[in-house]
Design a protein around this motif. Structure first.
Motif, PDB file in Angstrom:
ATOM      1  N   ASN A   2       0.826  -1.201   0.000  1.00 50.02           N
ATOM      2  CA  ASN A   2       0.000   0.000   0.000  1.00 50.02           C
ATOM      3  C   ASN A   2       0.861   1.251   0.000  1.00 50.02           C
ATOM      4  OD1 ASN A   2      -2.366  -1.392  -0.009  1.00 50.02           O
ATOM      5  ND2 ASN A   2      -2.959  -0.905   2.084  1.00 50.02           N
ATOM      6  N   THR A   4       2.349   4.745   1.286  1.00 43.98           N
ATOM      7  CA  THR A   4       2.685   5.136   2.650  1.00 43.98           C
ATOM      8  C   THR A   4       2.417   6.617   2.868  1.00 43.98           C
ATOM      9  OG1 THR A   4       4.974   5.556   1.984  1.00 43.98           O
ATOM     10  CG2 THR A   4       4.452   3.354   2.823  1.00 43.98           C
ATOM     11  N   ALA A  32      -6.571   4.490   6.748  1.00 46.54           N
ATOM     12  CA  ALA A  32      -6.746   3.040   6.873  1.00 46.54           C
ATOM     13  C   ALA A  32      -7.882   2.549   5.987  1.00 46.54           C
ATOM     14  CB  ALA A  32      -7.003   2.661   8.334  1.00 46.54           C
ATOM     15  N   SER A  37      -1.002   3.394   4.182  1.00 43.76           N
ATOM     16  CA  SER A  37      -0.361   3.022   5.443  1.00 43.76           C
ATOM     17  C   SER A  37       0.299   4.233   6.098  1.00 43.76           C
ATOM     18  CB  SER A  37       0.688   1.931   5.200  1.00 43.76           C
ATOM     19  OG  SER A  37       0.088   0.764   4.669  1.00 43.76           O
ATOM     20  N   ARG A  39       2.741   5.752   8.411  1.00 42.48           N
ATOM     21  CA  ARG A  39       3.975   5.242   8.988  1.00 42.48           C
ATOM     22  C   ARG A  39       4.576   6.163  10.042  1.00 42.48           C
ATOM     23  NH1 ARG A  39       6.298   1.492   5.424  1.00 42.48           N
ATOM     24  NH2 ARG A  39       4.618   0.078   4.800  1.00 42.48           N
ATOM     25  N   TYR A  62       8.006   9.169   1.877  1.00 37.22           N
ATOM     26  CA  TYR A  62       6.646   8.632   1.846  1.00 37.22           C
ATOM     27  C   TYR A  62       5.917   9.029   0.561  1.00 37.22           C
ATOM     28  CZ  TYR A  62       7.767   8.080   6.763  1.00 37.22           C
ATOM     29  OH  TYR A  62       8.395   7.742   7.932  1.00 37.22           O
ATOM     30  N   VAL A 169      -7.496  -1.549   5.147  1.00 38.18           N
ATOM     31  CA  VAL A 169      -7.103  -2.339   6.311  1.00 38.18           C
ATOM     32  C   VAL A 169      -8.347  -2.911   6.970  1.00 38.18           C
ATOM     33  CG1 VAL A 169      -6.017  -2.256   8.586  1.00 38.18           C
ATOM     34  CG2 VAL A 169      -5.040  -0.962   6.677  1.00 38.18           C
ATOM     35  N   ASP A 199      -1.063  -7.077  12.316  1.00 36.12           N
ATOM     36  CA  ASP A 199      -0.661  -6.226  13.438  1.00 36.12           C
ATOM     37  C   ASP A 199      -1.601  -6.498  14.605  1.00 36.12           C
ATOM     38  OD1 ASP A 199       0.311  -4.244  15.086  1.00 36.12           O
ATOM     39  OD2 ASP A 199      -0.722  -2.616  14.041  1.00 36.12           O
ATOM     40  N   LYS A 219      -5.195  -6.178  13.004  1.00 37.55           N
ATOM     41  CA  LYS A 219      -5.381  -5.393  11.785  1.00 37.55           C
ATOM     42  C   LYS A 219      -4.459  -5.909  10.704  1.00 37.55           C
ATOM     43  CE  LYS A 219      -4.405  -1.467  13.749  1.00 37.55           C
ATOM     44  NZ  LYS A 219      -4.179  -0.014  13.929  1.00 37.55           N
ATOM     45  N   LEU A 221      -4.178  -6.507   5.950  1.00 40.53           N
ATOM     46  CA  LEU A 221      -4.731  -6.352   4.604  1.00 40.53           C
ATOM     47  C   LEU A 221      -5.470  -7.595   4.131  1.00 40.53           C
ATOM     48  CD1 LEU A 221      -1.711  -4.544   2.884  1.00 40.53           C
ATOM     49  CD2 LEU A 221      -3.743  -3.520   3.931  1.00 40.53           C
TER      50      LEU A 221
END
Length: 253
Positions: A2, A4, A32, A37, A39, A62, A169, A199, A219, A221
């Protein structure tokens, strides 16, 4: 993978504790949902070298950078000119924005301070502001938005359809009263080891009546794998002798 993202929260009022930031939570949840993502989040002061350095580093690291704060009419609203410095372009009146704001204010009220809000990095694309007219802007992969929450939310939703997104997500959660992290850490780590792409978070809570426990959130994908982890967590809670309740507690602290 994904795309960032990084959020730069800009403002001395946040660092001093005078103002509580609520924008990060909103942006994080929306990212999300969109498969972007998040970060990193940085809170930085209204100091030119710090802002220029942070924007320069973040835009290189990013796919998306979102800034909040520092685009109003006062002397300490320097985000816009700092972004111009970070991109190495002039900071100059934006003709369409200048005309928009000039028509918005009553004759004589579009003073030099308000004209700052119509001054953008050369090459920037304005972000429409349906709440209070004065726009944010996008420069490359940097999206510059207001710090006032309702204006920031409006600006974010204006640019959301234009952002490069990924796979949303998926999240599942359980909580249990009377269960605490020390009693489940070893078993939870084994679940995490079996599912490194998910996660798993552990969050202690207390409700308004003083009853406490732990919320466990998974969490990822892959919706099927997240569901499997959620099932493993539920079974773990039951084997420890507690009652798993789906979702997060209504009141947590």
């Amino acid at each position: 993978m994904n795309p960032t993202a990084c959020i730069l929260v800009i403002g001395n009022e946040i660092l001093s504790g005078r103002t509580q930031d609520v924008n990060v939570q909103y942006i994080a949840r929306r990212l999300a949902e969109m498969g972007i993502s998040l970060r990193e989040v940085r809170i930085i002061p209204d100091i030119r070298p710090v802002i220029v350095s942070a924007v320069t580093e973040a835009r290189a690291a990013y796919d998306h950078v979102f800034t909040t704060g520092g685009i109003g009419p006062t002397h300490d609203d320097i985000t816009s000119s700092c972004v111009a410095d970070a991109f190495g372009v002039p900071w100059a009146p934006h003709p369409e924005t200048f005309e928009l704001l000039e028509k918005h204010f009553a004759p004589g009220e579009f003073n030099a301070a308000r004209q700052r809000m119509a001054t953008l990095p050369v090459g920037a694309t304005p972000i429409r502001n349906p709440v209070s007219i004065a726009p944010g802007f996008t420069m490359g992969n940097v999206h510059v938005m207001a710090g006032v929450p309702r204006i920031m939310r409006a600006m974010f939703e204006e640019i959301a359809p234009t952002l490069r997104c990924g796979k949303p997500v998926t999240s599942r959660s359980w909580h249990a009263f009377g269960l605490y992290e020390g009693g489940l850490a070893e078993k939870l780590e084994k679940i995490q080891d079996r599912h490194p792409d998910v996660d798993i978070g552990s969050y202690p809570f207390h409700d308004h009546d003083g009853h406490g426990g732990v919320a466990l959130v998974s969490k990822g994908l892959d919706a099927d794998e997240v569901a499997q982890v959620a099932q493993d967590i539920r079974q773990m809670i039951e084997k420890l002798g507690f009652t798993p309740i789906e979702g997060e507690p209504a009141h947590k602290a």
